[in-house]
Design an enzyme around this catalytic site. Sequence first.
Site, PDB file in Angstrom:
ATOM      1  CB  SER A 126      -0.886  -0.304   1.146  1.00  0.00           C
ATOM      2  OG  SER A 126      -1.445   1.304   1.394  1.00  0.00           O
ATOM      3  CE1 TYR A 150      -3.938  -2.787   5.545  1.00  0.00           C
ATOM      4  CE2 TYR A 150      -3.301  -0.127   5.147  1.00  0.00           C
ATOM      5  CZ  TYR A 150      -4.038  -2.432   4.815  1.00  0.00           C
ATOM      6  OH  TYR A 150      -3.941  -1.832   3.496  1.00  0.00           O
ATOM      7  CE  LYS A 154      -1.813  -5.008   3.468  1.00  0.00           C
ATOM      8  NZ  LYS A 154      -1.760  -6.173   2.806  1.00  0.00           N
TER       9      LYS A 154
END
Length: 348
Positions: A126, A150, A154
């Site tokens: 992302s 989050y 990643k």
Amino acid sequence: MNKKILVTGGAGYIGTHTCIALHAAGYDIVVYDNLSNSSREAINRVSTLIGQSIDFIEGDIRDAESLRQVFSAHQFFGVIHFAGLKAVGESVAQPLKYYDNNVSGTITLLEVMSEYDVKNLVFSSSATVYGDPERLPIDENSPRSCTNPYGQSKLTVEHILEDLAVSDASWNLIPLRYFNPVGAHPSGQIGEDPNDIPNNLMPYISQVAVGKLEKLSIFGNDYPTTDGTGVRDFIHVTDLAQGHVAALNYLESQTRTAKTDSIGFLPINLGTGKGTSVLELVAAFSKVSEQDIPYQFADRRAGDIASCYASADKAKDLLKWQAELSIAEMCQDTWRWQSMNPNGYNAT
Ligand code: NAD
Ligand code: UD1
């Protein structure tokens, strides 16, 4: 050439669109998903759209035994790994759940891939890994940092992939760094189906347009941007899906010519390279849907940045891929999906 691909998280928003693109490109697919944020109905609709039944296994990426059964039953060229949790706010409240699912789950998947000597991976990363960017557009060499679990999950997976590529040159690992995926399949049959109230802008706008939500709160109108609202690089999900096909084609061509050492860890942005403000997106959606989108200005959202858009050059140079669809088409397809499926995949 073996063209069978395991698609983890293939029942989800980006996964379903990518399955359609993979099928059209001649890949055989096996979808592996625990349905924690998706439904069988999504799989059924993909099957209808491609005109054949999807090979679907309900399973969790943290379950090594279940993965082994899948890898024993099929010979894969590689894996596209979408499976993961993605709600930033929830990740702040439940960090262990996010690290377990996104990091431990990926480690388990990589271990089983290694056992079966399947070493080609495309991973859903992302633009969040860039944190608050120092310069725009953001290229792949920009510094990385994250402020929420989050994003950390990643970034941690990216670090694991980098280390893995150093440890063993036979791995080919492509993290695709998505900017802001929006839109839906042009049929109106599949699209984004958030549980509860959406966190992200486009699904929120579309639910206001269809009358499910009363008004949009725009988080901040005092950013240093053209109109004071946040600027993002929105990319149509079907363009994004095509980017995955391009990444696989690239992996295939490199492995065919025995140039595997040229891949290793190869991060690539998937974005359009163009920024659009929140107010510009609201205006574009209102125009194509012919609906009023009432909004109010609210405080900035914690953790938000002013502007974020990609340098899309690396994808163009290496993958021969670039996004084609406009903001108007992103809004049109979102609106078709939303108005044909006001309750998402849930018919009631
Ligand atoms: P999604 O929630 O629609 O799809 C993810 C799928 O993974 C779901 O079908 C879910 O059921 C499945 N899943 C979750 N945990 C699993 C597990 N442990 N085992 C098996 N299946 C599991 O999300 P999406 O928008 O399609 O995103 C796909 C990927 O792309 C995610 O990894 C997400 O973090 C990443 N990503 C998404 C965006 C975005 O804006 N949508 C942006 C950047 C990156
Ligand atoms: C968010 C996540 C990011 C994640 C991405 C895709 C945060 C801080 N970032 O990115 O980690 O990778 O989603 O899932 O949550 N906005 C409004 N009103 C709304 C919703 C959004 O004004 O109701 C604004 C935001 O302030 C932002 C823009 O719209 O300026 C885009 O927001 P969103 O769609 O949530 O995406 P990101 O913040 O880019």
